[in-house]
Design a protein around this motif. Structure first.
Motif, short mmCIF file in Angstrom:
data_model
loop_
_atom_site.label_atom_id
_atom_site.label_comp_id
_atom_site.label_asym_id
_atom_site.label_seq_id
_atom_site.Cartn_x
_atom_site.Cartn_y
_atom_site.Cartn_z
N ASP A 66 48.90 46.37 1.78
CA ASP A 66 47.77 45.47 1.61
C ASP A 66 47.28 44.90 2.94
O ASP A 66 46.08 44.62 3.10
CB ASP A 66 48.15 44.28 0.72
N ALA A 67 48.21 44.68 3.87
CA ALA A 67 47.87 43.98 5.11
C ALA A 67 48.77 44.48 6.22
O ALA A 67 49.88 44.97 5.98
CB ALA A 67 48.03 42.48 4.93
N VAL A 68 48.29 44.32 7.46
CA VAL A 68 49.07 44.75 8.63
C VAL A 68 49.10 43.66 9.68
O VAL A 68 48.14 42.91 9.85
CB VAL A 68 48.51 46.05 9.25
N SER A 69 50.24 43.59 10.37
CA SER A 69 50.34 42.84 11.63
C SER A 69 50.28 43.86 12.75
O SER A 69 51.04 44.84 12.75
CB SER A 69 51.67 42.08 11.71
N GLU A 82 40.23 47.69 13.94
CA GLU A 82 39.01 48.17 13.28
C GLU A 82 39.35 49.26 12.25
O GLU A 82 38.82 49.26 11.13
CB GLU A 82 38.00 48.70 14.28
N ALA A 83 40.24 50.18 12.63
CA ALA A 83 40.63 51.24 11.69
C ALA A 83 41.29 50.64 10.45
O ALA A 83 41.05 51.10 9.32
CB ALA A 83 41.57 52.22 12.39
N ALA A 84 42.10 49.61 10.64
CA ALA A 84 42.77 48.99 9.50
C ALA A 84 41.77 48.30 8.58
O ALA A 84 41.85 48.41 7.35
CB ALA A 84 43.82 47.99 9.99
N LEU A 85 40.82 47.57 9.17
CA LEU A 85 39.79 46.91 8.36
C LEU A 85 39.02 47.94 7.53
O LEU A 85 38.78 47.74 6.34
CB LEU A 85 38.84 46.13 9.27
N ARG A 86 38.65 49.02 8.18
CA ARG A 86 37.84 50.04 7.49
C ARG A 86 38.67 50.83 6.49
O ARG A 86 38.11 51.50 5.61
CB ARG A 86 37.15 50.94 8.52
N LYS A 89 42.45 47.18 4.75
CA LYS A 89 43.60 46.30 4.97
C LYS A 89 43.13 44.97 5.58
O LYS A 89 42.21 44.94 6.38
CB LYS A 89 44.62 46.93 5.93
N ASP A 90 43.79 43.88 5.21
CA ASP A 90 43.64 42.63 5.94
C ASP A 90 44.49 42.72 7.20
O ASP A 90 45.53 43.40 7.22
CB ASP A 90 44.06 41.45 5.10
N VAL A 91 44.05 42.02 8.25
CA VAL A 91 44.63 42.24 9.58
C VAL A 91 45.02 40.92 10.24
O VAL A 91 44.21 39.98 10.31
CB VAL A 91 43.62 42.97 10.49
N LEU A 92 46.26 40.85 10.71
CA LEU A 92 46.68 39.84 11.67
C LEU A 92 46.90 40.57 12.98
O LEU A 92 47.81 41.40 13.08
CB LEU A 92 47.97 39.14 11.21
N VAL A 93 46.06 40.31 13.97
CA VAL A 93 46.15 41.02 15.25
C VAL A 93 46.61 40.05 16.32
O VAL A 93 46.09 38.94 16.44
CB VAL A 93 44.80 41.69 15.62
N GLY A 115 34.27 43.28 4.53
CA GLY A 115 34.69 42.13 3.76
C GLY A 115 36.17 41.84 3.86
O GLY A 115 36.68 40.93 3.20
N GLN A 116 36.90 42.60 4.68
CA GLN A 116 38.33 42.35 4.88
C GLN A 116 38.51 41.18 5.85
O GLN A 116 37.63 40.87 6.65
CB GLN A 116 39.02 43.59 5.42
N ALA A 117 39.68 40.57 5.80
CA ALA A 117 39.97 39.41 6.65
C ALA A 117 40.64 39.85 7.94
O ALA A 117 41.53 40.72 7.93
CB ALA A 117 40.87 38.44 5.91
N LEU A 118 40.22 39.25 9.04
CA LEU A 118 40.90 39.43 10.32
C LEU A 118 41.27 38.05 10.85
O LEU A 118 40.43 37.17 10.94
CB LEU A 118 40.02 40.16 11.34
N GLN A 119 42.54 37.89 11.16
CA GLN A 119 43.07 36.65 11.73
C GLN A 119 43.73 37.00 13.05
O GLN A 119 44.50 37.94 13.16
CB GLN A 119 44.09 36.02 10.77
#
Length: 351
Positions: A66-69, A82-86, A89-93, A115-119
């Motif tokens: 569902d999400a990646v760090s 960017e690849a994860a969002l597309r 996946k929601d992203v903590l970078v 529409g995915q979240a990036l934090q």
């Protein structure tokens, strides 16, 4: 329902992500990924993660994630994010979100289009000393913040590895350490729009590998390339006239020091090295020290709070609040400081 998480990049900082996810009942660690498959397998075994891989695409195409760090070297942050969002996946970078303005703009578009979240991993925002200061600021205790000063000085603290290679890191202590304290001050100042930056960088000392009898953090890589700055100093100006002064180093003839201060028209605060609030009452200056578990930056608590916050974002309980747009503003600021250092002139920040 728990959030199924994968951690991409398994260097030192990833350990804090893994520990915090493992301890959080709202997270399920389902995979880890690293270019070094042996290290990936070792981390998977250490943290009881069912799957280890050295192929990022295996993570991004997995519907069970569902999400990646993202904890890879700086150069790869934006590409993988960017690849994860597309990939949905929601992203903590980890910070910095990107090393160029163009990359940051692409990530803003990706969040808008998917529409995915990036934090962004601005962990210092989530330590108790910063959380308490923010509450006081929000309640107007310090008035309008018009100046801030931030310092992270290491006398001999170049980690080596990719940190010292400008082609991978994007820079030295400014983009590695300075990004933390610039963001913390900017956040506490209310995130005003930056209008210009004036900076200087120096590289007379190098990695200082000759220094003996002193323990210090070293990157896992044996590489000791060093073409980044030793020391950077800058002043950032904002709309409305507020300023932020920054000093940071890997190598400097000075004592190790961390200091973060903000100054308002009703009061001020020293957030680092220990939280102290300064104000006046009845014609008397007051120093007020809150009674909290940790007056300084608590690394473990900061990460635990940050991961818990990110999981709430993934569950759509709250929106992302260290956003791609904020990462873009940071990219503009850092780019302007490095350009000012190169040209010897103040650089306007344009949009």
């Amino acid at each position: 329902m728990t959030t199924r998480v994968a951690v991409i990049g398994l260097g030192a900082i990833a350990t804090q992500h893994l520990i915090s996810y493992q301890k959080n009942p709202q997270a399920e660690l389902v995979a880890v990924c690293d270019i070094d498959r042996v290290r990936a397998k070792a981390r998977a075994d250490e943290f009881g993660v069912p799957r280890a891989t050295d192929v990022v695409d295996e993570i991004l195409t997995d519907p069970e994630v569902d999400a990646v760090s993202i904890c890879v070297p700086n150069l790869l942050h934006a590409k993988i994010a960017e690849a994860a969002l597309r990939a949905g996946k929601d992203v903590l970078v980890e910070k910095p979100m990107s090393v160029t303005v163009d990359e940051a703009e692409a990530l803003v578009r990706a969040t808008q289009e998917t529409g995915q979240a990036l934090q962004i991993g601005y962990v210092r925002r989530f330590a108790p000393n910063a959380l308490v200061t923010k509450r006081f600021l929000d309640e107007g205790e310090f008035g309008d913040i018009y100046a801030a000063r931030a310092t992270i000085i290491r006398a001999a603290g170049n980690p080596g590895g990719w940190f010292g290679d400008v082609d991978i890191s994007g820079g030295g202590p400014l983009i590695d350490l300075g990004v933390h304290i610039i963001d913390l001050c900017w956040y506490l100042m209310g995130m005003p729009t930056a209008v210009s930056a004036s900076g200087a960088t120096f590289s007379p000392l190098g990695a200082r590998d000759n220094i003996q009898h002193l323990s210090r953090y070293r990157a896992a890589s044996e590489s000791r390339v060093n073409n980044v700055e030793d020391y950077a100093t800058a002043q950032i100006r904002f709309e409305g006239g507020a300023v932020l002064d920054v000093d940071t180093s890997y190598s400097l003839h000075a004592r190790n020091a961390t200091s973060v201060k903000i100054h308002g028209d009703k009061g001020g605060a020293e957030i680092e090295p220990e939280l102290l609030m300064i104000t006046e009452r009845h014609d008397t200056l007051l120093h007020i020290q809150p009674q909290i578990d940790s007056l300084g930056f608590d690394f473990g608590t900061g990460f635990a709070n940050q991961i818990d916050h990110f999981l709430r974002i993934c569950r759509r309980e709250i929106p992302a609040d260290a956003t791609a747009e904020q990462g873009l503003e940071m990219a503009r600021i850092l780019t302007a400081i490095y350009e000012s250092a190169r040209t010897g002139s103040e650089v306007p920040i344009t949009r």
